[in-house]
Design an enzyme around this catalytic site. Sequence first.
Site, PDB file in Angstrom:
ATOM      1  N   CYS A  71       0.689 -15.492  -7.580  1.00 48.58           N
ATOM      2  CA  CYS A  71       0.901 -14.865  -6.278  1.00 48.58           C
ATOM      3  C   CYS A  71      -0.060 -13.722  -5.985  1.00 48.58           C
ATOM      4  O   CYS A  71      -0.059 -13.189  -4.881  1.00 48.58           O
ATOM      5  CB  CYS A  71       2.338 -14.345  -6.174  1.00 48.58           C
ATOM      6  SG  CYS A  71       2.661 -13.100  -7.437  1.00 48.58           S
TER       7      CYS A  71
ATOM      8  N   ASP B 295       0.057 -10.723  -7.209  1.00 45.33           N
ATOM      9  CA  ASP B 295       0.666  -9.405  -7.334  1.00 45.33           C
ATOM     10  C   ASP B 295       0.177  -8.692  -8.594  1.00 45.33           C
ATOM     11  O   ASP B 295      -0.265  -9.328  -9.541  1.00 45.33           O
ATOM     12  CB  ASP B 295       2.198  -9.520  -7.359  1.00 45.33           C
ATOM     13  CG  ASP B 295       2.740  -9.860  -5.981  1.00 45.33           C
ATOM     14  OD1 ASP B 295       2.035  -9.598  -5.004  1.00 45.33           O
ATOM     15  OD2 ASP B 295       3.852 -10.399  -5.897  1.00 45.33           O
TER      16      ASP B 295
ATOM     17  N   CYS C 132       6.983  -8.428  -6.209  1.00 47.87           N
ATOM     18  CA  CYS C 132       8.202  -8.676  -5.443  1.00 47.87           C
ATOM     19  C   CYS C 132       9.426  -8.084  -6.166  1.00 47.87           C
ATOM     20  O   CYS C 132       9.308  -7.514  -7.249  1.00 47.87           O
ATOM     21  CB  CYS C 132       8.382 -10.170  -5.279  1.00 47.87           C
ATOM     22  SG  CYS C 132       8.743 -10.944  -6.862  1.00 47.87           S
TER      23      CYS C 132
ATOM     24  N   CYS D 142       7.349 -14.519 -11.830  1.00 49.10           N
ATOM     25  CA  CYS D 142       7.301 -13.067 -11.595  1.00 49.10           C
ATOM     26  C   CYS D 142       7.585 -12.302 -12.887  1.00 49.10           C
ATOM     27  O   CYS D 142       7.063 -11.201 -13.096  1.00 49.10           O
ATOM     28  CB  CYS D 142       8.314 -12.659 -10.542  1.00 49.10           C
ATOM     29  SG  CYS D 142       8.270 -13.687  -9.068  1.00 49.10           S
TER      30      CYS D 142
HETATM   31 FE1  FES Z   1       4.489 -12.123  -7.063  1.00 45.67          FE
HETATM   32 FE2  FES Z   1       7.072 -12.227  -7.647  1.00 45.67          FE
HETATM   33  S1  FES Z   1       6.075 -13.243  -6.039  1.00 45.67           S
HETATM   34  S2  FES Z   1       5.515 -11.178  -8.686  1.00 45.67           S
END
Ligand code: FES
Length: 145
Positions: A36, A38, A61, A105
């Site tokens: 993702c 992140d 998230c 995640c």
């Molecule tokens: Fe990226 Fe959860 S969607 S860490």
Amino acid sequence: MAMEYTKEVMDHFMNPRNVGEIEDANAIGEVGNARCGDIMRMYLKIEDNIIKDIKFKTFGCGSAVATSSKATELIKGKSIKEAAKLKNEDVVKALGGLPDVKIHCSVLAEQAIKAALLNYCKNNNLNVEETLGESFSANCSSCEE
Ligand code: FES
């Protein structure tokens, strides 16, 4: 698809433990999530091979926040060898589970901790296998990436 979060996940999401930075951290790990994009950063204060303090910051998230919060709780006060064994599955289990689509995640916390432990070895010229255990692998335990 059902997206049920356990009480424990919600608790750690709403009141995350150990959020922030450690100014005099002697190990820092930063990783990005391949799925993702992140980002997660872990700060560790290690003394006598024990994790005396740990804090995290994430642009992830809610599930990343909850799993990181739980992961910090699980390894604070432990030896770095024990911390090196922490798997994302252990964290998910301790939270009572996560929806399947959110399992990726939880990988952020495991990888950021491992990156910080490697950073500690590098900063102190320590042999990785001797310091973190022979089976230590920087790769995440549940994915091939
Ligand atoms: Fe990226 Fe959860 S969607 S860490």
